[in-house]
Design a protein around this motif. Structure first.
Motif, short mmCIF file in Angstrom:
data_model
loop_
_atom_site.label_atom_id
_atom_site.label_comp_id
_atom_site.label_asym_id
_atom_site.label_seq_id
_atom_site.Cartn_x
_atom_site.Cartn_y
_atom_site.Cartn_z
N ALA A 26 10.13 -16.19 34.07
CA ALA A 26 11.22 -16.36 35.04
C ALA A 26 12.45 -15.54 34.64
O ALA A 26 13.07 -14.89 35.49
N HIS A 27 12.79 -15.58 33.36
CA HIS A 27 13.95 -14.83 32.87
C HIS A 27 13.77 -13.33 33.09
O HIS A 27 14.66 -12.65 33.61
N VAL A 28 12.61 -12.82 32.70
CA VAL A 28 12.35 -11.38 32.81
C VAL A 28 12.29 -10.96 34.28
O VAL A 28 12.88 -9.94 34.66
N GLU A 29 11.60 -11.72 35.11
CA GLU A 29 11.49 -11.37 36.53
C GLU A 29 12.87 -11.35 37.20
O GLU A 29 13.16 -10.46 38.01
N HIS A 30 13.72 -12.31 36.85
CA HIS A 30 15.07 -12.34 37.43
C HIS A 30 15.86 -11.09 37.02
O HIS A 30 16.49 -10.45 37.87
N ARG A 31 15.80 -10.76 35.74
CA ARG A 31 16.52 -9.58 35.26
C ARG A 31 16.00 -8.31 35.92
O ARG A 31 16.77 -7.44 36.33
N GLY A 33 14.33 -7.99 38.82
CA GLY A 33 14.64 -7.99 40.25
C GLY A 33 16.09 -7.62 40.53
O GLY A 33 16.38 -6.83 41.43
N THR A 34 16.98 -8.19 39.74
CA THR A 34 18.41 -7.91 39.92
C THR A 34 18.72 -6.44 39.65
O THR A 34 19.42 -5.78 40.43
N ALA A 35 18.20 -5.91 38.56
CA ALA A 35 18.48 -4.51 38.19
C ALA A 35 17.91 -3.54 39.23
O ALA A 35 18.59 -2.58 39.62
N LEU A 36 16.70 -3.77 39.67
CA LEU A 36 16.09 -2.86 40.65
C LEU A 36 16.82 -2.90 41.98
O LEU A 36 17.01 -1.86 42.62
N GLN A 37 17.22 -4.10 42.39
CA GLN A 37 17.93 -4.21 43.67
C GLN A 37 19.30 -3.54 43.59
O GLN A 37 19.67 -2.77 44.48
N ARG A 38 20.03 -3.80 42.53
CA ARG A 38 21.37 -3.23 42.41
C ARG A 38 21.37 -1.71 42.26
O ARG A 38 22.19 -1.02 42.84
N ARG A 39 20.47 -1.20 41.45
CA ARG A 39 20.49 0.23 41.14
C ARG A 39 19.67 1.10 42.09
O ARG A 39 19.96 2.30 42.23
N HIS A 40 18.65 0.51 42.72
CA HIS A 40 17.74 1.34 43.52
C HIS A 40 17.44 0.79 44.90
O HIS A 40 16.69 1.40 45.66
N GLY A 41 18.00 -0.37 45.23
CA GLY A 41 17.74 -0.97 46.54
C GLY A 41 16.30 -1.39 46.75
O GLY A 41 15.82 -1.43 47.87
N LEU A 42 15.61 -1.70 45.66
CA LEU A 42 14.21 -2.12 45.73
C LEU A 42 14.07 -3.54 45.20
O LEU A 42 14.66 -3.89 44.18
N GLY A 43 13.24 -4.32 45.89
CA GLY A 43 12.83 -5.60 45.35
C GLY A 43 11.75 -5.37 44.31
O GLY A 43 11.11 -4.31 44.26
N LEU A 44 11.52 -6.37 43.49
CA LEU A 44 10.53 -6.25 42.42
C LEU A 44 9.12 -6.04 42.98
O LEU A 44 8.37 -5.20 42.49
N HIS A 114 10.04 5.36 43.37
CA HIS A 114 9.40 4.66 42.25
C HIS A 114 9.72 5.36 40.94
O HIS A 114 10.05 4.70 39.94
N GLU A 115 9.64 6.67 40.91
CA GLU A 115 9.94 7.42 39.69
C GLU A 115 11.40 7.25 39.27
O GLU A 115 11.69 7.11 38.09
N GLU A 116 12.31 7.25 40.25
CA GLU A 116 13.73 7.04 39.95
C GLU A 116 13.96 5.67 39.32
O GLU A 116 14.80 5.52 38.44
N ALA A 117 13.22 4.67 39.79
CA ALA A 117 13.42 3.29 39.33
C ALA A 117 12.67 2.96 38.05
O ALA A 117 12.96 1.96 37.41
N ARG A 118 11.72 3.79 37.67
CA ARG A 118 10.88 3.47 36.50
C ARG A 118 11.69 3.26 35.22
O ARG A 118 11.46 2.32 34.48
N ALA A 119 12.66 4.13 34.95
CA ALA A 119 13.45 3.98 33.72
C ALA A 119 14.24 2.67 33.75
O ALA A 119 14.32 1.97 32.73
N GLU A 122 11.75 -0.15 32.97
CA GLU A 122 11.32 -0.18 31.57
C GLU A 122 12.46 -0.59 30.63
O GLU A 122 12.25 -1.39 29.71
N GLU A 123 13.66 -0.08 30.86
CA GLU A 123 14.81 -0.44 30.02
C GLU A 123 15.18 -1.91 30.20
O GLU A 123 15.46 -2.61 29.21
N THR A 124 15.16 -2.38 31.44
CA THR A 124 15.51 -3.78 31.71
C THR A 124 14.45 -4.71 31.14
O THR A 124 14.78 -5.77 30.58
N LEU A 125 13.20 -4.33 31.26
CA LEU A 125 12.11 -5.14 30.71
C LEU A 125 12.28 -5.29 29.19
O LEU A 125 12.24 -6.40 28.65
#
Length: 151
Positions: A26-31, A33-44, A114-119, A122-125
């Motif tokens: 739950a902790h990892v998924e939340h982190r 999801g939040t990072a991808l949405q804020r930085r790339h406009g993508l849901g997990l 997807h490529e833009e969001a990969r880093a 991986e960093e957030t994970l």
């Protein structure tokens, strides 16, 4: 005298372990999801769908295959693919052999997003896992063992 079989954990120990796994998840998924949405406009789920499509032969999957890989039901994956289509990341195609079969096909813009969001993913994970390890020695030991098993 050889040692006997290792003691099996009790049901209560398994439940405690499973609750730790769920809490970590739950902790990892939340982190993530939040990072991808804020930085790339993508849901997990959107990010993961794009990743599965990018890795698939011809960058396409049947809707049911995508649903299975994401752990979603048919209705949820239909809505997800609708969002990806609306964003211009994917398009639908019919199976040439079976007109009832519907494929989701990754477009160049979806591959690029997807490529833009990969880093970020991986960093957030890594950061979320490390944070969890710092807060709980048992989680730290489990993560160390899992990471070692992969190398």
């Amino acid at each position: 005298m050889p040692a006997g079989p290792a003691a099996q954990p009790s049901g209560a120990q398994d439940a405690q372990m499973w609750n730790r796994v769920l809490s970590l998840h739950a902790h990892v998924e939340h982190r993530l999801g939040t990072a991808l949405q804020r930085r790339h406009g993508l849901g997990l789920s959107e990010y993961r769908a794009l990743g599965h499509l990018a890795a698939a032969p011809d960058s396409e999957l049947r809707m049911q295959e995508l649903a299975d890989r994401l752990g979603l039901n048919q209705s949820s994956v239909t809505r997800l693919v609708g969002r990806l289509n609306a964003a211009g990341f994917t398009h639908r195609d019919t199976c040439p052999d079976d007109k009832r079969g519907v494929y989701t096909v990754l477009d160049d813009s979806g591959r690029a997003r997807h490529e833009e969001a990969r880093a970020t993913y991986e960093e957030t994970l890594a950061a979320a896992l490390d944070e969890s390890a710092r807060s709980d020695p048992a989680t730290a030991a489990a993560l160390t063992a899992l990471r070692s098993a992969l190398t």
